[in-house]
Design a protein around this motif. Structure first.
Motif, PDB file in Angstrom:
ATOM      1  N   ASP A  34       3.768   2.502   9.950  1.00  0.00           N
ATOM      2  CA  ASP A  34       5.102   1.992  10.214  1.00  0.00           C
ATOM      3  C   ASP A  34       5.004   0.466  10.833  1.00  0.00           C
ATOM      4  O   ASP A  34       3.794  -0.065  11.060  1.00  0.00           O
ATOM      5  N   GLU A  35       6.156   0.046  11.231  1.00  0.00           N
ATOM      6  CA  GLU A  35       5.873  -1.224  12.096  1.00  0.00           C
ATOM      7  C   GLU A  35       5.217  -1.479  13.370  1.00  0.00           C
ATOM      8  O   GLU A  35       4.940  -2.486  13.735  1.00  0.00           O
ATOM      9  N   PHE A  67       4.626   0.221   5.335  1.00  0.00           N
ATOM     10  CA  PHE A  67       3.675  -0.667   4.871  1.00  0.00           C
ATOM     11  C   PHE A  67       2.571  -0.069   4.184  1.00  0.00           C
ATOM     12  O   PHE A  67       2.212   1.165   4.610  1.00  0.00           O
ATOM     13  N   LEU A  78       4.361  -9.949  11.559  1.00  0.00           N
ATOM     14  CA  LEU A  78       3.588  -9.473  10.455  1.00  0.00           C
ATOM     15  C   LEU A  78       2.064  -9.972  10.674  1.00  0.00           C
ATOM     16  O   LEU A  78       1.154  -8.926  10.266  1.00  0.00           O
ATOM     17  N   LYS A 100       1.166  -4.589   1.504  1.00  0.00           N
ATOM     18  CA  LYS A 100       2.542  -4.614   0.946  1.00  0.00           C
ATOM     19  C   LYS A 100       3.360  -4.010   1.799  1.00  0.00           C
ATOM     20  O   LYS A 100       2.993  -3.118   2.701  1.00  0.00           O
ATOM     21  N   HIS A 101       4.694  -4.005   1.489  1.00  0.00           N
ATOM     22  CA  HIS A 101       5.808  -3.178   2.059  1.00  0.00           C
ATOM     23  C   HIS A 101       6.796  -2.821   1.261  1.00  0.00           C
ATOM     24  O   HIS A 101       6.933  -3.148   0.106  1.00  0.00           O
ATOM     25  N   ARG A 152      11.413   1.462   6.348  1.00  0.00           N
ATOM     26  CA  ARG A 152      10.579   0.608   5.945  1.00  0.00           C
ATOM     27  C   ARG A 152       9.132   0.892   6.264  1.00  0.00           C
ATOM     28  O   ARG A 152       8.892   1.069   7.497  1.00  0.00           O
TER      29      ARG A 152
END
Length: 267
Positions: free
Chosen positions: A217-218, A128, A2, A174-175, A126
């Motif tokens: 995205d991640e 962000f 993160l 935030k996610h 998921r």
């Protein structure tokens, strides 16, 4: 992971302020998607209202400033603001809340940027969100503690009005998860035009100021633009029913960039 993600995304986000003459009429977030600092943001950040009225950003008195962390403020111009298409049977034109801004002068250094993916995220994925939400405040509200007659204070406050919150706080990240995803297709068969866009609901809420910020995205690749807070209707006693934030964020995918490229030949 993160921390690395924040360090990648944060310098690519800019604080956008819009002035009409000396009056600040809008502020929000944008993000660079090229190393030259070309910026994606929400169209309503550019005009300060919705629906979009093109005369707002065509006004010669309008000035747009973007401030990236660690870089000087640069004035920008509108390259494209709001995709609009007439659809047979609709009472009005369909408007998509997306804008592209170009710097009026070169940045002093290469701008960190996020790759822009036109493919939307998947339902349940998921993601962000990043933006200069009104939730962010300077430590100890320092701007309110400074005496107005102190040397340099007026310059400091003027700089703050043009986005120096980018240096003082950085964006808020935030996610959440994609809780609803729908593809919208607007088509004008007479002109042979078709625009596709994905509307996504993310189960976390960003607040005013974050509009125009990236959904990513991640891997740190941009997959959407924050448009607005989702709302719901609740009972309010004698007041009847009122609209309140639902706790979700509405965003749109970057698929409309394909339409922009077709119409303009690219930025």
């Amino acid at each position: 992971m993160l921390t690395a993600l924040y360090n990648k995304v944060s310098p690519a986000c800019c604080y956008v302020t819009v002035f009409l003459g000396d009056e600040r009429i809008s502020e929000g977030t944008g993000f660079a998607y090229t190393s030259d600092g070309e910026v994606l943001t929400a169209a309503h950040v550019v005009t300060g209202r919705w629906p979009i009225k093109h005369e707002d950003y065509l006004d010669p008195n309008q000035r747009i400033f973007c401030k990236f962390p660690g870089l000087p403020v640069v004035e920008y111009r509108v390259f494209f603001c709001c995709i609009e298409i007439e659809v047979l049977g609709f009472l009005g034109r369909v408007q998509l809340d997306i804008a592209v801004l170009l710097p009026k002068q070169l940045h002093s250094a290469a701008v960190s940027h996020l790759p822009a993916l036109v493919e939307p995220p998947k339902l349940g994925q998921r993601v962000f969100l990043a933006g200069y939400s009104e939730e962010l405040e300077l430590p100890f509200k320092v701007e309110k503690l400074l005496p107005p007659d102190m040397r340099g204070v007026s310059d400091f406050l003027d700089a703050m009005h043009k986005g120096y919150m980018a240096d003082m706080t950085g964006p808020l990240i935030k996610h959440g998860y994609i809780g609803n995803l729908r593809r919208v297709v607007a088509q004008n068969t007479q002109l042979g035009e078709q625009v596709e866009c994905d509307v996504m609901y993310i189960d976390n809420s960003m607040h005013p100021g974050a509009s125009g910020g990236p959904v990513f995205d991640e891997s740190g690749d941009a997959v959407g633009i924050i448009s607005q807070r989702a709302t719901t209707i609740v009972e309010a006693g004698k007041e009847g029913k009122i609209s309140v934030p639902s706790g979700c964020t509405v965003a749109i995918s970057l698929a409309p960039l394909l339409h922009v490229a077709r119409k303009t030949g690219g930025a």
